[in-house]
Design a protein around this motif. Structure first.
Motif, PDB file in Angstrom:
ATOM      1  N   MET A   1       0.846  -1.196   0.000  1.00  0.00           N
ATOM      2  CA  MET A   1       0.000   0.000   0.000  1.00  0.00           C
ATOM      3  C   MET A   1       0.876   1.238   0.000  1.00  0.00           C
ATOM      4  O   MET A   1       1.972   1.245   0.555  1.00  0.00           O
ATOM      5  CB  MET A   1      -0.888   0.039   1.242  1.00  0.00           C
ATOM      6  CG  MET A   1      -1.885  -1.089   1.359  1.00  0.00           C
ATOM      7  SD  MET A   1      -3.035  -0.792   2.731  1.00  0.00           S
ATOM      8  CE  MET A   1      -1.904  -0.652   4.114  1.00  0.00           C
ATOM      9  N   LYS A   2       0.325   2.293  -0.611  1.00  0.00           N
ATOM     10  CA  LYS A   2       0.983   3.588  -0.614  1.00  0.00           C
ATOM     11  C   LYS A   2      -0.070   4.633  -0.264  1.00  0.00           C
ATOM     12  O   LYS A   2      -1.036   4.819  -1.007  1.00  0.00           O
ATOM     13  CB  LYS A   2       1.578   3.880  -1.991  1.00  0.00           C
ATOM     14  CG  LYS A   2       2.613   2.861  -2.455  1.00  0.00           C
ATOM     15  CD  LYS A   2       2.969   3.067  -3.910  1.00  0.00           C
ATOM     16  CE  LYS A   2       3.960   2.012  -4.389  1.00  0.00           C
ATOM     17  NZ  LYS A   2       4.216   2.132  -5.851  1.00  0.00           N
ATOM     18  N   PHE A   3       0.090   5.285   0.868  1.00  0.00           N
ATOM     19  CA  PHE A   3      -0.844   6.328   1.264  1.00  0.00           C
ATOM     20  C   PHE A   3      -0.432   7.646   0.617  1.00  0.00           C
ATOM     21  O   PHE A   3       0.751   7.988   0.561  1.00  0.00           O
ATOM     22  CB  PHE A   3      -0.854   6.496   2.784  1.00  0.00           C
ATOM     23  CG  PHE A   3      -1.379   5.298   3.524  1.00  0.00           C
ATOM     24  CD1 PHE A   3      -2.568   4.702   3.155  1.00  0.00           C
ATOM     25  CD2 PHE A   3      -0.677   4.765   4.586  1.00  0.00           C
ATOM     26  CE1 PHE A   3      -3.065   3.601   3.837  1.00  0.00           C
ATOM     27  CE2 PHE A   3      -1.157   3.663   5.276  1.00  0.00           C
ATOM     28  CZ  PHE A   3      -2.347   3.081   4.899  1.00  0.00           C
ATOM     29  N   LEU A   4      -1.409   8.397   0.160  1.00  0.00           N
ATOM     30  CA  LEU A   4      -1.149   9.707  -0.415  1.00  0.00           C
ATOM     31  C   LEU A   4      -2.350  10.612  -0.181  1.00  0.00           C
ATOM     32  O   LEU A   4      -3.434  10.156   0.184  1.00  0.00           O
ATOM     33  CB  LEU A   4      -0.803   9.624  -1.891  1.00  0.00           C
ATOM     34  CG  LEU A   4      -1.871   9.224  -2.910  1.00  0.00           C
ATOM     35  CD1 LEU A   4      -1.354   9.538  -4.322  1.00  0.00           C
ATOM     36  CD2 LEU A   4      -2.209   7.738  -2.844  1.00  0.00           C
ATOM     37  N   ARG A   5      -2.129  11.899  -0.391  1.00  0.00           N
ATOM     38  CA  ARG A   5      -3.173  12.910  -0.190  1.00  0.00           C
ATOM     39  C   ARG A   5      -3.290  13.708  -1.483  1.00  0.00           C
ATOM     40  O   ARG A   5      -2.296  14.211  -2.003  1.00  0.00           O
ATOM     41  CB  ARG A   5      -2.840  13.798   0.996  1.00  0.00           C
ATOM     42  CG  ARG A   5      -2.738  13.009   2.301  1.00  0.00           C
ATOM     43  CD  ARG A   5      -2.129  13.801   3.456  1.00  0.00           C
ATOM     44  NE  ARG A   5      -2.958  14.925   3.850  1.00  0.00           N
ATOM     45  CZ  ARG A   5      -2.624  16.192   3.723  1.00  0.00           C
ATOM     46  NH1 ARG A   5      -1.463  16.515   3.135  1.00  0.00           N
ATOM     47  NH2 ARG A   5      -3.421  17.150   4.127  1.00  0.00           N
ATOM     48  N   ALA A 158       5.356   4.519  11.846  1.00  0.00           N
ATOM     49  CA  ALA A 158       4.204   4.201  10.998  1.00  0.00           C
ATOM     50  C   ALA A 158       4.640   3.843   9.588  1.00  0.00           C
ATOM     51  O   ALA A 158       4.045   2.969   8.947  1.00  0.00           O
ATOM     52  CB  ALA A 158       3.244   5.381  10.957  1.00  0.00           C
ATOM     53  N   GLY A 159       5.655   4.538   9.081  1.00  0.00           N
ATOM     54  CA  GLY A 159       6.088   4.280   7.722  1.00  0.00           C
ATOM     55  C   GLY A 159       7.186   5.228   7.302  1.00  0.00           C
ATOM     56  O   GLY A 159       7.742   5.991   8.114  1.00  0.00           O
ATOM     57  N   ALA A 198       5.410   0.854   7.532  1.00  0.00           N
ATOM     58  CA  ALA A 198       6.685   0.318   7.993  1.00  0.00           C
ATOM     59  C   ALA A 198       6.781  -1.183   7.773  1.00  0.00           C
ATOM     60  O   ALA A 198       7.867  -1.707   7.482  1.00  0.00           O
ATOM     61  CB  ALA A 198       6.884   0.653   9.463  1.00  0.00           C
ATOM     62  N   ASP A 199       5.664  -1.895   7.887  1.00  0.00           N
ATOM     63  CA  ASP A 199       5.727  -3.348   7.713  1.00  0.00           C
ATOM     64  C   ASP A 199       5.789  -3.760   6.248  1.00  0.00           C
ATOM     65  O   ASP A 199       5.847  -4.950   5.938  1.00  0.00           O
ATOM     66  CB  ASP A 199       4.569  -4.042   8.428  1.00  0.00           C
ATOM     67  CG  ASP A 199       3.198  -3.615   7.920  1.00  0.00           C
ATOM     68  OD1 ASP A 199       3.131  -2.793   6.980  1.00  0.00           O
ATOM     69  OD2 ASP A 199       2.195  -4.094   8.466  1.00  0.00           O
TER      70      ASP A 199
END
Length: 297
Positions: A1-5, A158-159, A198-199
């Motif tokens: 996963m890649k979180f973005l805004r 968290a990452g 991070a995982d």
């Protein structure tokens, strides 16, 4: 996963890039996180945000999102603190004429320095020695103070994201210089494009690179860090409260203009920074407008 805004500054919406949920292929698609959270911020990260997103993706509960034409903002909403680490690569310490530190060199940057990964970067009006710094960034996932061990610190991450710590060297190291002076210009910390949990990231040996106007500058690996990400979180937590959503910049390798091998930046220059697996960002230096008050990011 890649979180973005995604979206205009101040009105970004949270999203995730992930493989399709229908199981037919591994194509990466964008999904809105609005059913789960208003933003990718400390509260989201501290309350099992990544796990909740995985569950929602598996259940097909997140609506598809078309990111075309949308600005990519910083991958975490404006943090309460931006902590930076100096001289954390031996080769950079050498080119700066400094000893390799035996304890982390810590300084703070204003949160107004955080910018999107493709936003124009204001070139400070009075700058003469503006420099680039490709860095691995840590995003803190839970409040942390006086952590007992490095292992406990690792659990608070968290990452990771890609960052550029743009720096004015005269203000940082000149006759009246101070690190804070040289590291505080608005928009001088492009962050992103993504936050990777991070995982899903091993920060031990990631390639870190930068380019100026298409020409290679830095090329190193996080294996050369003097202090690892978890060691940095542990150390900083002994002196201040780290809050969920805070950002820690882990330092830059050799290959900056301070080395004397390359010219300093000028308005119109393009700087690209990439950290392996965390994406590539690109900013164009634009002349800073003097006497104009900008809105909050």
């Amino acid at each position: 996963m890649k979180f973005l805004r995604l979206g205009d500054a101040g009105t970004e919406q949270p999203a995730v890039l992930a493989a399709g949920t229908d199981g037919t292929d591994g194509t990466e698609r964008a999904y809105s996180l609005l059913p789960l959270t208003r933003d990718i911020d400390g509260a989201f990260l501290a309350h099992d945000g990544a796990a909740r997103v995985r569950a929602a993706l598996a259940a097909g509960e997140l609506p598809a999102l078309d990111p075309a034409g949308l600005r990519i903002g910083p991958p975490v909403a404006r943090p309460r603190s931006v902590i930076a680490i100096g001289l954390n690569y031996a080769d950079h310490a050498a080119e700066a004429g400094a000893d390799v530190p035996t304890v982390p060199v810590v300084f703070l940057k204003p949160t107004s320095t955080i910018a999107g990964p493709f936003d124009p970067a204001p070139y400070p009006a009075a700058a003469g020695k503006y420099d680039w710094e490709a860095e691995l960034a840590i995003v803190v996932g839970r409040d942390a103070h006086l952590l007992p061990t490095v292992a406990a610190a690792a659990e608070c991450i968290a990452g990771y994201a890609c960052a550029n710590d743009l720096s004015e060297r005269d203000w940082q190291m000149g006759a009246a210089g101070q690190w804070t002076k040289g590291k505080s210009s608005p928009g001088s910390t492009p962050l992103g494009p993504w936050l990777v949990p991070a995982d899903e990231t091993d920060p031990a040996d990631l390639r870190v690179r930068s380019w100026v106007n298409g020409e290679p500058r830095q090329d190193s690996r996080t294996a050369d860090l003097v202090f690892s990400p978890a060691e940095l979180v542990h150390h900083v937590s002994q002196y201040m409260l780290l809050e969920a959503g805070d950002v820690i910049l882990t330092g830059t390798p050799a290959g900056v203009a301070l080395s004397g091998r390359f010219p300093y930046l000028a308005p119109g220059d393009t700087v690209e920074v990439e950290v392996e697996g965390l994406g590539r960002q690109r900013c164009v230096l634009t002349a800073e407008h003097v006497g104009v008050t900008s809105g909050a990011r």
